[in-house]
Enzyme design. Structure first.
Site, PDB file in Angstrom:
ATOM      1  N   GLY A   1       0.865  -1.155   0.037  1.00  0.00           N
ATOM      2  CA  GLY A   1      -0.055  -0.044   0.196  1.00  0.00           C
ATOM      3  C   GLY A   1       0.858   1.413  -0.069  1.00  0.00           C
ATOM      4  N   THR A   2       0.500   2.047  -0.797  1.00  0.00           N
ATOM      5  CA  THR A   2       1.325   3.374  -0.918  1.00  0.00           C
ATOM      6  C   THR A   2       0.653   4.199  -2.005  1.00  0.00           C
ATOM      7  OG1 THR A   2       3.663   4.257  -0.908  1.00  0.00           O
ATOM      8  CG2 THR A   2       3.068   2.733  -2.749  1.00  0.00           C
TER       9      THR A   2
END
Lengths: 315, 199
Positions: A93-94
């Protein structure tokens, strides 16, 4: 694989898996009379092309390498490592983004590192300078990205020392892509965006701002705007509408912040702060890290004010 | 999904490829060129898995150029196609096969124009017209119906436009623009990029 054949990688676990009899000629597990009549395990073969790095460093652990451990070898299983079970799930996640405009390149990213549903670290640096005119944003697996950024920085520096000139951004991207290719199909997950300024000595066409996306899948794309990560669709939604070549520096910075802010609002795996780097012909400069929680409250107040204004006008 | 198409005429080959470089649901690039120039009169169009396409196509490209440097003359399109197929076949049953679909288009000064269809299982077929991708399902019947061996260049471009119209009408994915190139005895010519018009 093509690259393996060219480099002559024959004494590796990969090769051993398909040609098991060759293992018994393999020197890793056998004791040899080396020169000067000293007994000893032969040193692990170093590949010349990689600047003396032991080859087992580059060989990934195979998904079903557990089968190797049943083999009754006297040597330590250093080369054939057992499958490590992770105590937590990997997550990718980013939100990172980069774009080119008249004033150079902007690179922006959030600072949350997540592991499954847990925020493992709220203040991670996802944008790392490699040299004075190159910055790399990372997404994917945090550990892999850290490692590969260091490897890239080392290889770039070695190139500079050997050839007395700095490798171009395109060359850097190609080098990174070729280094990652042996790991295609394994669990290495690295998606880097190289944001830099080429100080071209040769052709005028080659110098200037550059933005290149390199992924462990093998993709290598040069472009004007990239956003990578779980929050990237949200960031694209903001960027695609407002992005223009002729933005001023302040507008570009504010656009990048807004895009990361909107992405972190919607994406659970992005959040906390936003980092921003600006790369020009003079090098990179870094903006102070900003907490997006404050930005959210400011945005809410702005909306309240607008709503109030509208109510007043209607009255 | 990606789309490649090739149409062979009596003295030319017309090829087109879409311009989208995608990553899961996103279009990362809108102007990505999927054609690789192997020599003055040979083009390799390559689609498939993300890293494999560029790695394999560049490998073939450099080897064809190396042949020219070593021997002083260029490989013919037929020889290049067979070389490519051999490489695909060699890696097919290895631990890391290349998952790529190819069209090789070239003009041989002796044999004339040639279009070769290759797929990821390393099959090779010389064909008058060919297409790759989901779009092929929609357009091969159009090619079957309207293709003639004695097409002029304008007619071939019209046939290509018909195929692209059909894609824009019926294909679920948006393929906004296509690079178009023509190979004849003079070499490789860039034609106008075809766009869908809907912006």
């Amino acid at each position: 694989m093509a690259l393996e054949d060219i480099c002559g990688f024959t004494d590796t676990p990969v090769h051993a898996k398909w040609f098991p009899t060759s293992l018994f000629e393999d020197s890793i597990s056998s004791i040899h009379l080396t020169d000067n009549c000293t007994f000893g395990l032969r040193k692990p073969k170093k590949s010349e092309g990689n600047g003396g790095i032991p080859m087992d460093f580059f060989i990934p652990t195979l998904p079903n390498s557990a089968s190797f451990n049943h083999r009754p070898l006297p040597s330590p299983p250093a080369k054939y490592s057992a499958m490590v079970r992770r105590p937590f799930p990997l997550s990718h996640g980013t939100t990172t983004l980069g774009f080119v405009f008249q004033g150079g390149v902007i690179a922006a990213a959030d600072t949350r590192a997540s592991a499954g549903g847990l925020v493992a670290c709220p203040a991670v640096h996802k944008i790392t300078p490699i040299h004075s005119h190159l910055v790399v944003t990372s997404s994917g697996s945090g550990a892999d990205c850290m490692l590969w950024e260091r490897i890239l920085a080392r290889e770039i520096r070695l190139y500079q020392l050997r050839h007395r000139r700095r490798l171009s951004i395109c060359g850097t991207a190609k080098l990174l892509s070729f280094m990652l290719h042996p790991f295609k199909g394994t669990e290495v997950c690295v998606a880097l965006t190289l944001c830099g300024w080429d100080k071209g000595v040769t052709a005028a066409t080659n110098s200037g701002p550059k933005l290149i996306y390199v992924c462990s899948d093998g993709a290598r794309l040069q472009g004007d705007v990239f956003s990578v990560g779980s929050g990237s669709p949200y960031a694209y939604g903001v960027l695609d509408r407002e992005l223009r070549w002729c933005l001023s520096k302040e507008e570009a910075i504010s656009l990048a912040r807004e895009a990361v802010f909107r992405a972190t609002h919607r994406d659970a795996y992005s959040g906390n702060n936003v980092d921003l780097f600006h790369i020009t012909a003079q090098g990179w400069s870094r903006r102070a890290r900003e907490d997006l929680k404050e930005e959210y409250y400011r945005d809410m107040k702005r909306r309240e004010k607008v709503a109030e204004e509208r109510k007043r006008l209607i009255k | 999904m990606e789309y490649l198409i090739g149409i062979q005429g009596p003295d030319f080959v017309l090829v087109a490829a879409d311009n989208v470089a995608a990553s899961s649901i996103l279009q990362m690039k809108h102007d990505y060129d999927k054609m690789f120039k192997l020599s003055e009169k040979i083009l390799l169009l390559c689609v498939g898995e993300a890293g494999d396409t560029v790695q394999f196509a560049e490998y073939i490209q450099k080897n064809v150029q190396l042949y020219k440097m070593r021997n002083g003359y260029e490989l013919s399109p037929s020889a290049a196609a067979n070389f490519t197929r051999k490489n695909l076949a060699d890696y097919l049953r290895s631990r890391t096969p290349y998952h790529v679909n190819l069209l090789l288009a070239g003009y041989d000064d002796a044999d004339g124009p040639g279009l070769y269809y290759m797929d990821h299982l390393s099959s090779l077929a010389k064909a008058p017209f060919a297409a790759h991708g989901y779009g092929a399902f929609l357009t091969l019947s159009i090619l079957d119906q309207h293709y003639r061996p004695d097409l002029t260049r304008e007619e071939a471009v019209d046939l290509l436009k018909k195929c692209i119209e059909e894609l824009n009408k019926r294909f679920i994915l948006n393929l906004p623009s296509f690079t178009v190139r023509l190979i004849d005895k003079e070499g490789i010519h860039d034609l106008e990029t075809l766009t869908s018009g809907a912006k």
